[in-house]
Structure formats: structure tokens, C-alpha cells
Design a protein around this motif. Structure first.
Motif, PDB file in Angstrom:
ATOM      1  N   PHE A 132     -10.132   4.311   2.254  1.00 48.58           N
ATOM      2  CA  PHE A 132      -9.833   5.636   1.446  1.00 48.58           C
ATOM      3  C   PHE A 132     -11.268   5.915   0.828  1.00 48.58           C
ATOM      4  O   PHE A 132     -11.233   7.397   0.658  1.00 48.58           O
ATOM      5  CB  PHE A 132      -8.704   5.179   0.171  1.00 48.58           C
ATOM      6  N   GLU A 191     -13.205   7.712   3.374  1.00 51.93           N
ATOM      7  CA  GLU A 191     -12.732   9.232   3.652  1.00 51.93           C
ATOM      8  C   GLU A 191     -12.915  10.187   2.747  1.00 51.93           C
ATOM      9  O   GLU A 191     -13.184  11.372   2.978  1.00 51.93           O
ATOM     10  CB  GLU A 191     -11.204   8.702   4.088  1.00 51.93           C
ATOM     11  N   TYR A 192     -12.813   9.777   1.445  1.00 55.82           N
ATOM     12  CA  TYR A 192     -12.723  10.807   0.297  1.00 55.82           C
ATOM     13  C   TYR A 192     -13.952  10.831  -0.458  1.00 55.82           C
ATOM     14  O   TYR A 192     -14.182  11.625  -1.372  1.00 55.82           O
ATOM     15  CB  TYR A 192     -11.613  10.739  -0.456  1.00 55.82           C
ATOM     16  N   VAL A 222      -7.794  -1.183   2.827  1.00 54.94           N
ATOM     17  CA  VAL A 222      -7.372   0.164   2.663  1.00 54.94           C
ATOM     18  C   VAL A 222      -7.807   0.914   1.796  1.00 54.94           C
ATOM     19  O   VAL A 222      -8.142   2.046   1.813  1.00 54.94           O
ATOM     20  CB  VAL A 222      -5.819   0.084   2.416  1.00 54.94           C
ATOM     21  N   SER A 261       0.963  -1.278  -0.158  1.00 56.45           N
ATOM     22  CA  SER A 261       0.018  -0.117   0.204  1.00 56.45           C
ATOM     23  C   SER A 261       0.899   1.167   0.047  1.00 56.45           C
ATOM     24  O   SER A 261       1.483   1.298   0.832  1.00 56.45           O
ATOM     25  CB  SER A 261      -0.859   0.099   1.171  1.00 56.45           C
ATOM     26  N   ALA A 262       0.687   2.003  -1.142  1.00 55.09           N
ATOM     27  CA  ALA A 262       1.292   3.564  -1.035  1.00 55.09           C
ATOM     28  C   ALA A 262       0.175   4.597  -0.973  1.00 55.09           C
ATOM     29  O   ALA A 262      -0.607   4.482  -1.624  1.00 55.09           O
ATOM     30  CB  ALA A 262       2.250   3.594  -2.397  1.00 55.09           C
ATOM     31  N   ASP A 263       0.507   5.489  -0.140  1.00 57.72           N
ATOM     32  CA  ASP A 263      -0.398   6.525   0.365  1.00 57.72           C
ATOM     33  C   ASP A 263       0.233   7.834  -0.187  1.00 57.72           C
ATOM     34  O   ASP A 263       1.265   8.359   0.474  1.00 57.72           O
ATOM     35  CB  ASP A 263      -0.772   6.186   1.813  1.00 57.72           C
ATOM     36  N   TYR A 264      -0.257   8.500  -1.115  1.00 59.34           N
ATOM     37  CA  TYR A 264       0.175  10.038  -1.436  1.00 59.34           C
ATOM     38  C   TYR A 264      -1.281  10.724  -0.876  1.00 59.34           C
ATOM     39  O   TYR A 264      -1.293  11.673  -1.851  1.00 59.34           O
ATOM     40  CB  TYR A 264       0.305   9.807  -2.924  1.00 59.34           C
ATOM     41  N   ALA A 265      -1.664  10.551   0.333  1.00 56.18           N
ATOM     42  CA  ALA A 265      -2.916  11.101   0.549  1.00 56.18           C
ATOM     43  C   ALA A 265      -2.857  12.308   1.511  1.00 56.18           C
ATOM     44  O   ALA A 265      -3.405  13.390   1.314  1.00 56.18           O
ATOM     45  CB  ALA A 265      -3.886  10.149   1.167  1.00 56.18           C
ATOM     46  N   HIS A 266      -1.928  12.351   2.262  1.00 56.32           N
ATOM     47  CA  HIS A 266      -1.959  13.277   3.543  1.00 56.32           C
ATOM     48  C   HIS A 266      -0.803  14.299   3.411  1.00 56.32           C
ATOM     49  O   HIS A 266       0.076  14.636   4.347  1.00 56.32           O
ATOM     50  CB  HIS A 266      -1.917  12.465   4.733  1.00 56.32           C
ATOM     51  N   GLY A 267      -0.735  14.892   2.083  1.00 57.61           N
ATOM     52  CA  GLY A 267       0.523  15.939   2.027  1.00 57.61           C
ATOM     53  C   GLY A 267       1.964  15.459   2.009  1.00 57.61           C
ATOM     54  O   GLY A 267       2.600  16.208   1.372  1.00 57.61           O
ATOM     55  N   PRO A 281      -5.342  13.539  -3.206  1.00 56.14           N
ATOM     56  CA  PRO A 281      -5.214  12.213  -2.311  1.00 56.14           C
ATOM     57  C   PRO A 281      -5.071  10.995  -3.332  1.00 56.14           C
ATOM     58  O   PRO A 281      -5.871  11.011  -4.082  1.00 56.14           O
ATOM     59  CB  PRO A 281      -5.941  12.378  -1.238  1.00 56.14           C
ATOM     60  N   THR A 282      -4.229  10.204  -3.292  1.00 54.49           N
ATOM     61  CA  THR A 282      -4.018   8.989  -3.903  1.00 54.49           C
ATOM     62  C   THR A 282      -3.499   7.846  -3.277  1.00 54.49           C
ATOM     63  O   THR A 282      -2.625   8.063  -2.167  1.00 54.49           O
ATOM     64  CB  THR A 282      -3.058   9.328  -5.281  1.00 54.49           C
ATOM     65  N   ILE A 283      -4.050   6.697  -3.573  1.00 52.18           N
ATOM     66  CA  ILE A 283      -3.494   5.504  -2.901  1.00 52.18           C
ATOM     67  C   ILE A 283      -3.140   4.407  -3.994  1.00 52.18           C
ATOM     68  O   ILE A 283      -3.988   4.418  -5.069  1.00 52.18           O
ATOM     69  CB  ILE A 283      -4.057   4.663  -1.859  1.00 52.18           C
ATOM     70  N   TYR A 289       3.819   0.942   2.726  1.00 54.20           N
ATOM     71  CA  TYR A 289       4.300  -0.285   3.300  1.00 54.20           C
ATOM     72  C   TYR A 289       4.436  -1.394   2.485  1.00 54.20           C
ATOM     73  O   TYR A 289       3.153  -1.581   1.570  1.00 54.20           O
ATOM     74  CB  TYR A 289       3.598  -0.585   4.890  1.00 54.20           C
TER      75      TYR A 289
END
Lengths: 317, 317
Positions: free
Chosen positions: B150, B153-154, B146, A43-49, B137-139, A54
Motif C-alpha cells: 500500500f 503504491e501511494y 499488504v 485486511s480490509a481495502d477501501y482503496a480502489h473506489g 484510499p485506506t487499508i 479478507y
């Protein structure tokens, strides 16, 4: 801070390094990209700034913030072990995995882009020459007349593959072969040939460079033997000292190519000159370590376990 | 000093740039790597202490010492048009051609290694954020839980491909689609998904960056339309000014990725904020030039014809 090793399940060389990391108590996760998705979760999260991500492998969770280094050893193709593998699933999984790893601030042995670039043999020869190595005269050509002239000028010439062995053959199946001026060069128009002056040698040299640490081994040659990788010479690999000129050239080569690891092959001629034949960013070291006792696996483990961050964080590669 | 354009025979966008180079009187060679060997002849010489090489295409001889720049536009696969094509011949020919070009001191639009790296969408999002763009925001995940969180949340979320459209479909065949919290996320365990917050937009923005020159165009959106690339909105592309913040971010992005050319897609929201959706190192510009009259082809030609050498000669890529 955890070391990530990307390699297939069966990899004795990786096992040697894993043992050394265990001895040092360095946390380590081993993953074959072929097992993603499936045995591994990402999981890669580009969400919170900012970026976080992981990998979860066999219950071990590796956070990208805790990634110390990545060893790209001998990874399988992403998603190759999936229930329904496909080129598209492989492409998506490669994007997800390497895109996430490239986003982390970590040290690479070797960064895939650097490795890919360094595989270009013509460029390699150019960099080797600029770095100060003695490089045998070489041409790559699709012009039969140019090949003919080269062989007339240098007399003893070997022909090599630029990209490696033809598919479907064993990796070791294409020995370097000697040709003479009488050869027929017309086939070159149909496919490029790499021709190199043959260096009569008294020994093969294998030099392994890991960051700034160098390990050189020497194997005496049988007179007239063209390719030391094939057949039994009756001689074994022995530790040898690295000449100053070579040490400086290796340093420049590694800086220039951006590689953390490379295995170099040289031909030592009758005057003791080491002629650069090849720099292999993914070259084996297990057989050298077994024969000479040089602590190469330990040095790889040491490099991987250093906490020193990369100065360039993610870009520039 | 000659410009080399690597592209297929049928390429209207390349034709536009070729016309501009002709107008400026800049020598130019156009080559489809698919025609090598065959219509084109190559020789690279690493023999006399230094490097030299040439390409001969339709009677035009291009020496590596006289290479001004390389435009990697839309090249065919090396040796694809050979009498007996094979993966090995393609590999050997790619090595010969690109190994030689990498050995030259030339400017690249874009260097293949830089382009390959920039195609990694997760890394791209990370670089975009570091460069100062607003990034939705991106995952990217293989964990259904997860993905579910996401979307909760969005709320309004789009799912995209990380690597491009599935093979066998038209390049434009995978429109971005909107999903809601009620969706079934279990399939994500079998293949990674890229999920991004949906940005309600009042316009699409296409920004073309060529070195330090930027061209922005804007197309008003139809309310509720998800993907502006598909279907007729009733609006056309119009020239628009580039906000200072965006200009700075594009500059940093291009420096960081090492790209000389990139086409950026943004969504302009109701407050006028440009949200970074994608940076495409090989993005088209012909349709924008035709609709807006922006002199993009001319700018590409200008960049390619500059004599300014690269500061880094061959390494570091």
C-alpha cells in the motif's frame, strides 16, 4: 459463498451446526476473534473506489465478497489471545474486524447492534407487549414506595436482575425469587429493582425462533416451583404446538427487533396462557434439541446457508 | 413536552444549548446518569397493559409520555457516583435507564445504538464512499506485506488509530503521522494498522450536520502540516459555503447511519476537492461557534425542541 462462525474453540452448540453445514457441503470458516491477530490475518481495502476485504484463518481465505452469512455465536474478546493483550489492542482489533464485517453485504445471526439493543430487558418487555404477547405486570424502579405499592397490588411478586447475574457468579447463580408485602424495600433506593407479578404455572415453555421457523418445547412444572431452570422437576422437555397468537407475536417481535434468532421463555398458566418472561437473542438450544429431537441446529445451518441477500445492504443497523 | 439532556455536570457545550432552550421557553431536564440512583429517581411501569415511566431529577418530574427528545451529549457512567459503585450496579442502572428511554416514543440525538455503530471507522469509510464523498484510499490490515504494498503504491501515507487514542493518554495525544516506504511494517502482525493516502491540503474543513442544517467552517493550512488539530497555523476558522455534492453526501450519510448530529472533518486539496477524513457523531462544535459565530447551539436546541415525533416508535434501532 462462505458462512463465518464467530465463536470460542470450545462450543458444542457450534459443533452441532458445523456438522450440519458439512453435511450440506456449505463452505464455512470458524474464527474466535480472540485469535486475531495471530492465528488469523485480516485486511480490509477501501482503496480502489470500492470496498474489499479478507480474513485468513488456518489457511482458509474468506473474501468479504464471498461472505454468505455471519453467525455471532459465542465469540471471544478480540485479541484476547495476543502475545501482549491490552484494552487498546482489543479496541483496535474489534474496530478492524467488525468494521470490515459491517462493510460487507451479508446476513447476520444476529447483528451485534440488534443483539445489544435486544438485551435491554425493559425495552424487551415493551416490544413484547406491542408484539401481542401476554406480559406479566412489571416495574423497574429506584423508588421504595413504588415497589411497596406494586407488591401490595399484585401480592405474589418475583424480583429479577435486569442485566443478568452479578459478576463473579455462575451464569445460573441468580434464581428468580419470590417476595411478599412484608419485605424491606429501602435498599431499592441504592440500586434499581425489577419486580414482576408471579405467574403460577403448570409448565415452562421454551420457544426457539429462527427466521420464520419456530420450535416449541414444554416442561411440566412442579406446583409452587418458582424458577424452572433450577432443580429437577421430574419432567422432561417435550415438543408442543405453537398457538397461532404466539406465532404471530414471535414474528412481529423478530421483525421489530431485527433478530434472526431468539429463544423465548414463557410460563404457561392454569388456563393455558403463555406469559412472556424473556426473549434471549443468544439463548442456548442444544439441551432442547437433545431432549426433544427437534432439528434446531439443522434449521440454523439452513438459515446460514441461504443465499438470499439482505435487502438493506449495510446501514440501518 | 420536555427535552432530556444526558451529560456530565461540567459541560460548557451543553450549557450553550441549555441557554438556547431557556430562551425558547422549552422545558428541559438535565441528568448525569452517574447520579442515578441517588440524586435522581427512576420508575418504569409495564404493569397496566401499556408502558409508562418517569424520571425525577432535583424535584423535576419527567414523564416518559411527555418526553420530547433526548440529547446524549457526554453522559457519565450510570451509578458512577453511587455510595457503593460496582460494575453490576452500573449494568443494572444502565438497563433501567436506557431500557426505559428506549421504550418511550422520542427523538434521539443520537440514539446510542446508532452512535455505537457509527464509531466503527472502517464501516464509516464504506458508508462515506457509498454516500458520495471522496474518500482517500485506506487499508486496515494485520498483514505486513499488504501494508508495504500500500505504501509503495501511494507513497505518502498516514497511519491512524481505528479506535481512538490509546488509554491513559490525552484524547488529543495521537496526532496523525506520515510514514514512507522505508518504514518497518513487521509490528502490524501484532496489531491492526489503519493506513491512508496522505492528501496534501490547502485547508481543513469542519462541517457540522444537524438534521438537514449544515454549518461549514474552513481553516487555511500551513504547507506540509499533517494534522490541523495540533499546533497553531496562524489561521482561524472561517465560515465557508457547502458544495452541492457535499450537501447531498451528508444527507445520505445521516440517513444511512440514522444520526441526527455529526461533525465531519475534510481535507481540502489544491483542486478544492473535500476529502472525507472522519464523521464524528459526538464531535465538538463549541470552538467553531465561538470562532465563526455560526448559530450551531441554537440549531441543536431547535432540533431538540421540535415536536415532530419519530416515525419509527421504538424499534429498528
Amino acid at each position: 459463498m462462505t458462512v463465518l462462525i464467530l465463536t470460542a474453540e470450545q462450543d458444542v452448540t457450534a459443533d452441532m451446526v458445523v456438522a450440519k453445514l458439512h453435511e450440506r457441503g456449505v463452505p464455512m470458516v470458524r474464527l474466535d476473534p480472540a485469535d486475531l491477530p495471530g492465528k488469523a490475518v485480516l485486511s480490509a481495502d477501501y482503496a480502489h473506489g470500492d470496498f474489499d476485504g479478507y480474513l485468513s484463518v488456518n489457511g482458509h481465505v474468506l473474501s468479504m465478497g464471498g461472505l454468505r452469512s455471519v453467525w455471532v455465536r459465542r465469540p471471544g474478546e478480540p485479541a484476547a489471545h495476543a502475545a501482549e493483550p491490552s484494552p487498546w489492542l482489543t479496541a483496535e482489533t474489534r474496530q478492524a474486524l467488525f468494521g470490515m464485517l459491517y462493510s460487507a453485504s451479508t446476513r447476520w445471526m444476529n447483528h451485534p447492534r440488534r443483539a445489544e439493543q435486544a438485551r435491554h430487558k425493559p425495552w424487551q418487555l415493551r416490544v413484547a407487549h406491542s408484539s401481542g404477547f401476554a406480559v406479566p405486570p412489571t416495574i423497574i424502579t429506584t423508588a421504595p414506595r413504588v415497589a411497596q405499592q406494586f407488591v401490595e397490588e399484585y401480592r405474589d411478586v418475583v424480583v429479577k436482575s435486569a442485566s443478568g447475574p452479578p459478576p463473579g457468579e455462575l451464569p445460573a447463580a441468580l434464581p428468580t425469587t419470590l417476595i411478599g408485602p412484608g419485605a424491606d424495600f429501602s435498599g431499592i433506593a441504592a440500586g434499581p429493582a425489577l419486580l414482576q407479578q408471579y405467574i403460577p404455572k403448570r409448565a415452562d415453555i421454551r420457544l426457539t425462533g429462527i427466521g420464520s421457523r419456530l420450535f416449541a418445547a414444554r416442561k411440566a412444572a412442579v406446583p409452587g416451583q418458582i424458577d424452572g431452570r433450577f432443580g429437577d422437576t421430574g419432567h422432561g422437555w417435550e415438543i408442543t404446538a405453537v398457538p397461532d397468537r404466539i406465532a404471530r407475536a414471535v414474528h412481529d417481535y423478530l421483525v421489530y427487533t431485527g433478530l434472526a434468532y431468539a429463544a423465548f421463555d414463557f410460563a404457561e398458566d392454569e388456563d393455558g396462557v403463555w406469559w412472556f418472561l424473556e426473549g434471549n437473542q443468544g439463548g442456548q438450544f442444544g439441551f432442547i434439541e437433545l431432549e426433544t429431537g427437534q432439528p434446531i441446529a439443522e434449521e440454523v445451518a439452513l438459515w446460514l446457508s441461504q443465499r438470499r441477500p439482505e435487502l438493506r445492504i449495510a446501514g440501518g443497523h
